[in-house]
Design a protein around this motif. Sequence first.
Motif, PDB file in Angstrom:
ATOM      1  N   PHE A 513       0.846  -1.180   0.000  1.00 32.47           N
ATOM      2  CA  PHE A 513       0.000   0.000   0.000  1.00 32.47           C
ATOM      3  C   PHE A 513       0.887   1.238   0.000  1.00 32.47           C
ATOM      4  O   PHE A 513       1.697   1.428   0.909  1.00 32.47           O
ATOM      5  CB  PHE A 513      -0.897   0.014   1.234  1.00 32.47           C
ATOM      6  N   ALA A 514       0.712   2.075  -1.028  1.00 31.35           N
ATOM      7  CA  ALA A 514       1.489   3.307  -1.115  1.00 31.35           C
ATOM      8  C   ALA A 514       0.771   4.481  -0.479  1.00 31.35           C
ATOM      9  O   ALA A 514       1.335   5.569  -0.371  1.00 31.35           O
ATOM     10  CB  ALA A 514       1.802   3.622  -2.575  1.00 31.35           C
ATOM     11  N   SER A 515      -0.481   4.263  -0.081  1.00 36.32           N
ATOM     12  CA  SER A 515      -1.255   5.313   0.585  1.00 36.32           C
ATOM     13  C   SER A 515      -2.184   4.645   1.584  1.00 36.32           C
ATOM     14  O   SER A 515      -2.192   3.418   1.729  1.00 36.32           O
ATOM     15  CB  SER A 515      -2.077   6.114  -0.441  1.00 36.32           C
ATOM     16  N   GLN A 516      -3.009   5.439   2.261  1.00 35.27           N
ATOM     17  CA  GLN A 516      -3.937   4.886   3.248  1.00 35.27           C
ATOM     18  C   GLN A 516      -5.288   4.565   2.632  1.00 35.27           C
ATOM     19  O   GLN A 516      -6.247   4.238   3.339  1.00 35.27           O
ATOM     20  CB  GLN A 516      -4.106   5.851   4.432  1.00 35.27           C
ATOM     21  N   THR A 517      -5.364   4.609   1.324  1.00 39.34           N
ATOM     22  CA  THR A 517      -6.616   4.283   0.642  1.00 39.34           C
ATOM     23  C   THR A 517      -6.952   2.811   0.825  1.00 39.34           C
ATOM     24  O   THR A 517      -6.104   1.944   0.576  1.00 39.34           O
ATOM     25  CB  THR A 517      -6.502   4.595  -0.858  1.00 39.34           C
ATOM     26  N   ALA A 539      -7.759 -13.148   9.851  1.00 39.86           N
ATOM     27  CA  ALA A 539      -7.238 -12.559  11.084  1.00 39.86           C
ATOM     28  C   ALA A 539      -6.550 -11.250  10.728  1.00 39.86           C
ATOM     29  O   ALA A 539      -5.599 -11.220   9.945  1.00 39.86           O
ATOM     30  CB  ALA A 539      -6.262 -13.515  11.757  1.00 39.86           C
ATOM     31  N   ALA A 540      -7.037 -10.160  11.295  1.00 39.87           N
ATOM     32  CA  ALA A 540      -6.471  -8.847  10.995  1.00 39.87           C
ATOM     33  C   ALA A 540      -5.157  -8.659  11.736  1.00 39.87           C
ATOM     34  O   ALA A 540      -5.002  -9.064  12.883  1.00 39.87           O
ATOM     35  CB  ALA A 540      -7.454  -7.752  11.392  1.00 39.87           C
ATOM     36  N   ALA A 541      -4.197  -8.066  11.034  1.00 39.13           N
ATOM     37  CA  ALA A 541      -2.906  -7.776  11.655  1.00 39.13           C
ATOM     38  C   ALA A 541      -3.008  -6.510  12.488  1.00 39.13           C
ATOM     39  O   ALA A 541      -3.910  -5.682  12.321  1.00 39.13           O
ATOM     40  CB  ALA A 541      -1.854  -7.611  10.567  1.00 39.13           C
ATOM     41  N   LYS A 542      -2.075  -6.350  13.392  1.00 39.26           N
ATOM     42  CA  LYS A 542      -2.055  -5.196  14.286  1.00 39.26           C
ATOM     43  C   LYS A 542      -1.991  -3.893  13.482  1.00 39.26           C
ATOM     44  O   LYS A 542      -1.112  -3.707  12.640  1.00 39.26           O
ATOM     45  CB  LYS A 542      -0.856  -5.295  15.224  1.00 39.26           C
ATOM     46  N   LEU A 569      -7.900  -1.792   5.162  1.00 37.69           N
ATOM     47  CA  LEU A 569      -7.499  -0.413   5.409  1.00 37.69           C
ATOM     48  C   LEU A 569      -6.167  -0.415   6.146  1.00 37.69           C
ATOM     49  O   LEU A 569      -6.072  -0.906   7.272  1.00 37.69           O
ATOM     50  CB  LEU A 569      -8.556   0.314   6.251  1.00 37.69           C
ATOM     51  N   PRO A 570      -5.104   0.122   5.525  1.00 37.86           N
ATOM     52  CA  PRO A 570      -3.799   0.124   6.184  1.00 37.86           C
ATOM     53  C   PRO A 570      -3.713   1.232   7.221  1.00 37.86           C
ATOM     54  O   PRO A 570      -4.503   2.183   7.209  1.00 37.86           O
ATOM     55  CB  PRO A 570      -2.836   0.387   5.027  1.00 37.86           C
ATOM     56  N   PRO A 571      -2.743   1.168   8.102  1.00 38.99           N
ATOM     57  CA  PRO A 571      -2.536   2.246   9.083  1.00 38.99           C
ATOM     58  C   PRO A 571      -1.917   3.465   8.417  1.00 38.99           C
ATOM     59  O   PRO A 571      -1.443   3.393   7.267  1.00 38.99           O
ATOM     60  CB  PRO A 571      -1.580   1.616  10.100  1.00 38.99           C
ATOM     61  N   ALA A 572      -1.898   4.563   9.113  1.00 36.75           N
ATOM     62  CA  ALA A 572      -1.331   5.795   8.559  1.00 36.75           C
ATOM     63  C   ALA A 572       0.181   5.711   8.458  1.00 36.75           C
ATOM     64  O   ALA A 572       0.781   6.220   7.503  1.00 36.75           O
ATOM     65  CB  ALA A 572      -1.747   6.986   9.422  1.00 36.75           C
TER      66      ALA A 572
END
Length: 834
Positions: A513-517, A539-542, A569-572
């Motif tokens: 992921f290159a952005s938080q999109t 299972a969602a990662a931290k 949805l990735p983290p910021a």
Amino acid sequence: MIRLVTFIICIFLFQSTYAQTPAKPSSAEIFNSIKKLQVLGSVLYVAAHPDDENTRMISYFSNHKHYHTTYLSLTRGDGGQNLIGSEISDLLGLIRTQELIAARKLDGGNQLFSRARDFGYSKHSDETMEIWNKDEVLSDVVWAIRKTRPDIIINRFDHRTPGSTHGHHTASAILAEDAMAISGDASVYPQQLDHVTPWSPSRLFFNTHWWFYGSREKFEEADKSKLASVDIGVFYPLKGQSNNEIAAASRSMHKSQGFGSTGSRGSEIEYAEILQGSQPQNDPMDGINTTWSRLNGGDKVAFLLKDIEQSFDLENPAASIPELMKAYEAILTLENDGFWVPLKLAELKDVIYHCGGLFVEAVAGDFSAAPGGNLQMDVEAISRLSDGIKLLEFGIKGTNLDTSLVLDMGVNQGYSWKFNLNLHEDLPFSGPYWLKEEGTLGMFDVQDQTLRGLPESPPALSLDYTLEISGHQLNHSTPVVHKMNDPVKGEVYRPFEISPRAYLNFTDDLYVFASQTPRPIQVLVIANTKDLDGTVKIAAAKGWEVEPRQHEISLDAKGEETLVEFMVLPPADPSEENLSLVFEFADGSTSDQAVTFVKYDHIPVQTILKPAEAKVVKLDLHITGRTIGYLMGAGDDIPSYLEQIGYDVHLLEDADFTNAGLEKYDAIVTGIRAYNTNDRIGFQQAKLLEYVEAGGTLVVQYNTSRGLKTENIGPFPLSLSRDRVTVEEAPVRILAPDHPVVNIPNKITEGDFEGWVQERGLYFADEWDEQYTPILSSNDPGEPPRDGGLLVANYGKGTYIYCGYSWFRQLPAGVPGAYRILANLISNGKHAEP
């Protein structure tokens, strides 16, 4: 002792038949097998990788001398490059393993491995030994010696030259020398003695060649008093081939390495330098007893076998069965030595089998089944040449098939049976045994001593059957296989496998992921049983959010599949984590396995099971320019990873190589070894340089210094070398800190060189025109700086870049810095602010 006999027979017999088209030898091949029965000599050839072996010598010892000849490759070649596809690492090792098995099938040798991993190029044996765990690999070499009981060992490489060649090569020779000194000592690795006995070879050689001396002239002048020699250029009338033609066909099986070879004819001398043991007169086996007389009472067997050879009728091989049975009876009267007696009994049973024109096969109705499931099975048996053979029983362990009968098999009368089998619940999953546990950088984790060294896993299921010939019961076993009729290829065999009831595959192993999109991630669920009902859960990662967390699944037929989608949805902030899947069945049981199939025409289909996981990476990344043209080379997956970070990638074809066809791209990237493998690159290069001159950006990934299809790989003179930086943690210095490629659109720092895998890079330039600017410098410990790994030149209005840094390894591993640096290279011509 029966357990020991069975174990040794399994070591050497299943490897040549599992997952291959069944052996159907001609009378000439049977006759050669009868000659081989009369020879009790063993040779162990030792080197480091697939393709290191001297197939000429292996074929000579196996086909001309009829010795039991084994190649011990310490690694499976998983750290090399791949010329036929994009597989690297463990998958490449699996391909190269099968290529070695196929090579041995052609040259008559046997194949063994150690647990050592090919972790990439190593410049010194000391480093190799440390990463491998020297004691563990040494134990595997001792194990190979005790299993094959070689009279002589031949090293491909010289143990006296550490630091002058690949560290794996030198290490293989050092380990063979060390193992020879201790393999006969019962106090060394005593746990092995439950299965084998101590053994001390008579001699150790180094298979030298003129290239080890620097030139043919220097070799001609060298002292050869310690060299044994053999003329390996013999011709085999019964095969219609020279030894070197057979060896070339064997070497050509190393297709993933591009080692296709053309056979030669005529006399050719190979040399072996004596390192340990008595100096032979000439032949390496001079003075070593390789006849039946080395066993007490073996002379009687030798007499019988010689008589069979002299009376053998090529038109009627079945006529030899009564005398072959007498030889079988004679061997049974000998004291079991734990090696030659069981091995020759097994070889003799095969000869009897083929003299009778016997064919027994068990074919599964599908290529896989789950434990506890059902399986359609067809069993076929026929004796095409002899009417004196009875089939007494057959069965398959792990199933409910156990049949007793007394069937007098007439000549050329076929028999067949159909069964609906129930598979036991406790059957283990199939797959390469050395990949089932995690292991380390340098070693595979194999706890079962009896598996260590085997070229591949034992068959998932085998048909065991008993024949009666001349009043003796002979037990045989054949792997259960699956086969189909392909409209083009005809009869095609495939290994039968035990697999889970459901496969769970992320559509990619890595998501960047290159952005938080938020981005959808798809999961493929495949039923390996009918009426698959349950729930696939993620299972969602931290720090990562996933919606939904589960999908209900209902599939009616085996082989049916469906795609489900999860929004991620990735983290910021930058992050590297894993997502994992599990399938929960209606009965409460679970499965968490993904499947990968490796398919090439020259090897059997390979199936790999692994945990259903995918790596997710959030990058701090900016890109400029969006449209990329990619010219494929030997094969890599870089285009798909560039697409993940926002590029629009088009694979270039000949029709694109016009000014109008190329000018639409913001940058063009050539795949690894494109200038070595692409026959059209000479024409295409002229157009690529025109594209650069007109304002484009061209990024050329690494090429080997030998075998270039064009010397004109850059707009200005540029010479490639074999220089590389193999230590992935080696410091990287930025030589041109103000250059755009390390500043725009991403500011490159030392942190971007953290977390790299296997190496920094390879085939750096060692000479270049002053028009090129070196950007980075790195080197392995104790070596001078290597500044030719990343060179940038302005050409006309555009930019040309040569890069030996190994993006093809770093991008699939999700190394953040590699994405940031490559994005800068691609964006170099744009100079747009992020």
